[in-house]
Design an enzyme around this catalytic site. Structure first.
Site, PDB file in Angstrom:
ATOM      1  N   THR A  23       0.808  -1.205   0.000  1.00 28.40           N
ATOM      2  CA  THR A  23       0.000   0.000   0.000  1.00 28.40           C
ATOM      3  C   THR A  23       0.855   1.275   0.000  1.00 28.40           C
ATOM      4  O   THR A  23       2.058   1.174   0.186  1.00 28.40           O
ATOM      5  CB  THR A  23      -0.812  -0.157   1.307  1.00 28.40           C
ATOM      6  OG1 THR A  23      -2.103  -0.393   1.002  1.00 28.40           O
ATOM      7  CG2 THR A  23      -0.613   0.840   2.322  1.00 28.40           C
ATOM      8  N   ARG A  68     -13.854  -7.473   0.968  1.00 28.35           N
ATOM      9  CA  ARG A  68     -12.970  -7.342   2.158  1.00 28.35           C
ATOM     10  C   ARG A  68     -12.422  -5.906   2.259  1.00 28.35           C
ATOM     11  O   ARG A  68     -12.010  -5.304   1.282  1.00 28.35           O
ATOM     12  CB  ARG A  68     -11.812  -8.333   2.024  1.00 28.35           C
ATOM     13  CG  ARG A  68     -10.756  -8.239   3.129  1.00 28.35           C
ATOM     14  CD  ARG A  68      -9.564  -7.391   2.708  1.00 28.35           C
ATOM     15  NE  ARG A  68      -8.478  -7.440   3.682  1.00 28.35           N
ATOM     16  CZ  ARG A  68      -7.442  -6.601   3.685  1.00 28.35           C
ATOM     17  NH1 ARG A  68      -7.344  -5.668   2.770  1.00 28.35           N
ATOM     18  NH2 ARG A  68      -6.507  -6.701   4.589  1.00 28.35           N
ATOM     19  N   VAL A  69     -12.423  -5.381   3.478  1.00 25.58           N
ATOM     20  CA  VAL A  69     -11.821  -4.072   3.741  1.00 25.58           C
ATOM     21  C   VAL A  69     -10.806  -4.270   4.862  1.00 25.58           C
ATOM     22  O   VAL A  69     -11.119  -4.898   5.878  1.00 25.58           O
ATOM     23  CB  VAL A  69     -12.900  -3.054   4.183  1.00 25.58           C
ATOM     24  CG1 VAL A  69     -12.252  -1.732   4.581  1.00 25.58           C
ATOM     25  CG2 VAL A  69     -13.922  -2.836   3.059  1.00 25.58           C
TER      26      VAL A  69
HETATM   27  N1  ASP Z   1      -2.586  -2.892   4.751  1.00 27.25           N
HETATM   28  C1  ASP Z   1      -3.176  -3.130   3.465  1.00 27.25           C
HETATM   29  C2  ASP Z   1      -4.437  -3.939   3.644  1.00 27.25           C
HETATM   30  O1  ASP Z   1      -4.416  -4.901   4.391  1.00 27.25           O
HETATM   31  C3  ASP Z   1      -2.251  -3.830   2.530  1.00 27.25           C
HETATM   32  C4  ASP Z   1      -0.927  -3.175   2.365  1.00 27.25           C
HETATM   33  O2  ASP Z   1      -0.384  -2.562   3.257  1.00 27.25           O
HETATM   34  O3  ASP Z   1      -0.383  -3.285   1.280  1.00 27.25           O
HETATM   35  O4  ASP Z   1      -5.414  -3.670   2.997  1.00 27.25           O
END
Ligand code: ASP
Length: 289
Positions: free
Chosen positions: A172, A199-200
């Protein structure tokens, strides 16, 4: 009251996700550095974090916007959260077709009395506030990666079995900026690969994927389920009571690992413009200006 001063220029820290070492680290580093450079041209930290996140959301090398993680039904859904030191908050989740999820989070913060909008209604709201919608967020590479996992073709139970077999990935993007007076933190993502449709994760949850208050701000990345259980971004900011940003980030990740056994990274910025970053993953690229 924490030390506050008017700095001569905007200070920013940006991350491109915590996870395994990326394929083209040099290209990604250049994009992150450019993102930080664009950010410091902004007048307000809220605009600075958005300016930092836009090029990352547009770049398929990062897991946000274009080229983001694909869910069990073949759809890419984006989430984002943004918060200022004085408690303005906007977040959005489960949006198809939106590259710049952080811009929609900004509109939620500045145009609505709410904290979080979801799904089709968030998309409608985005269109009404001038954010581009209806984009195809997949790339040839992400379509191939999804197809290679053999997508589930049955009902919810089949999807769930498939998710248990394939769920993975992070990467992310996030940014925190301050001019010494105002401060903002934001995080934007397409979630995790092969998650159950709808999913969130942590990213749009206040205190998990993003957090800011008088002390400073933080943006988290990594295993969203563990980050949400622990409240990683908020904990990193709380630790500014005791430590500078570098140690606050280190301590937050140590506590997070002890409590959850999960994998994550966090960036921290205090209102004097000092930065910190820590991870317990193999890699997390950052840029600071
Ligand atoms: N934290 C993000 C999620 O679980 C994924 C990520 O950090 O790339 O949606």
């Amino acid at each position: 009251m924490p030390f506050v001063c008017q700095l001569d220029f905007m200070h920013v820290i940006v991350h491109g996700g915590a996870g395994s070492p990326p394929e083209s680290p040099a290209d990604r580093q250049e994009t992150l550095t450019e993102a930080a450079e664009q950010a410091i041209e902004s007048e307000h930290p809220m605009n600075a974090v958005l300016a930092a996140l836009r090029p990352l959301e547009s770049d398929p090398a990062f897991n946000a916007g274009i080229g983001g993680a694909v869910q069990s039904d073949g759809e890419v859904r984006t989430d984002a959260g943004l918060m200022t030191h004085d408690g303005q908050i906007g977040a959005v989740c489960a949006m198809s077709g939106i590259v710049h999820a952080a811009d929609v989070a900004y509109s939620v913060a500045t145009e609505t009395p709410h904290v979080l909008l979801a799904g089709d209604e968030a998309i409608e709201f985005a269109a009404g506030s001038g954010v581009e919608t209806g984009r195809d967020l997949t790339t040839a590479e992400t379509r191939q990666r999804y197809e290679a996992a053999g997508p589930p073709d049955g009902g919810p139970a089949d999807h769930l079995d498939w998710v248990h077999a394939h769920f993975s990935g992070t990467d992310t993007v996030g940014a925190v900026a301050t001019d010494g007076d105002q401060l903002a933190a934001a995080t934007s993502t397409a979630g995790r690969w092969y998650a159950l449709a709808g999913r969130v994760g942590d990213v749009p949850q206040v205190g998990a994927g993003f957090y800011a208050d008088d002390r400073g701000g933080a943006s988290a990345t990594g295993e969203g389920e563990a980050i949400a259980r622990f409240g990683l971004a908020r904990r990193a900011v709380e630790l500014l009571d005791t430590y500078g940003p570098r140690q606050a980030a280190e301590e937050a990740i140590a506590e997070f690992e002890d409590a959850t056994g999960g994998r994550a990274g966090v960036i921290v910025l205090d209102r004097a413009g000092h930065t910190g970053a820590e991870r317990n993953t193999a890699a997390m690229q950052t840029a600071r200006r």
